[in-house]
Design a protein around this motif. Sequence first.
Motif, PDB file in Angstrom:
ATOM      1  N   THR A  11       1.189  -0.856  -0.133  1.00 13.29           N
ATOM      2  CA  THR A  11      -0.565  -0.106  -0.104  1.00 13.29           C
ATOM      3  C   THR A  11       0.528   0.809  -0.244  1.00 13.29           C
ATOM      4  O   THR A  11       0.324   2.331  -0.339  1.00 13.29           O
ATOM      5  CB  THR A  11      -0.941  -0.055   1.191  1.00 13.29           C
ATOM      6  N   ARG A  33      -5.101   2.468  -4.568  1.00 13.28           N
ATOM      7  CA  ARG A  33      -4.557   1.389  -4.517  1.00 13.28           C
ATOM      8  C   ARG A  33      -4.634   0.196  -4.340  1.00 13.28           C
ATOM      9  O   ARG A  33      -4.673  -0.820  -4.419  1.00 13.28           O
ATOM     10  CB  ARG A  33      -2.656   1.685  -3.922  1.00 13.28           C
ATOM     11  N   CYS A  34      -5.812   0.296  -3.037  1.00 17.56           N
ATOM     12  CA  CYS A  34      -6.482  -1.232  -2.788  1.00 17.56           C
ATOM     13  C   CYS A  34      -6.883  -1.473  -3.217  1.00 17.56           C
ATOM     14  O   CYS A  34      -7.109  -2.817  -3.774  1.00 17.56           O
ATOM     15  CB  CYS A  34      -7.016  -1.095  -0.895  1.00 17.56           C
ATOM     16  N   CYS A  35      -8.241  -0.673  -4.434  1.00 18.31           N
ATOM     17  CA  CYS A  35      -8.656  -1.562  -5.413  1.00 18.31           C
ATOM     18  C   CYS A  35      -8.002  -2.023  -7.113  1.00 18.31           C
ATOM     19  O   CYS A  35      -8.037  -3.116  -7.165  1.00 18.31           O
ATOM     20  CB  CYS A  35      -9.629  -0.280  -5.630  1.00 18.31           C
TER      21      CYS A  35
END
Length: 57
Positions: A11, A33-35
């Motif tokens: 991340t 970023r997580c997606c």
Amino acid sequence: MQPAEHLWPLTNEAIANTYFEDLDALDQALADRCCGLADEPDRIPAATWFHWWPQFA
């Protein structure tokens, strides 16, 4: 360390050496970023798998 702590480098790639105007901009960058990581399902187990960690089916 807990296995989830090994996700931090994944991340942090999105925010390292970046200036954000406010916390909302930082939050959006981390959410993006997580997606993106969700679209790469092999990266998370590769970063968090430990041979000694219990496996659940």
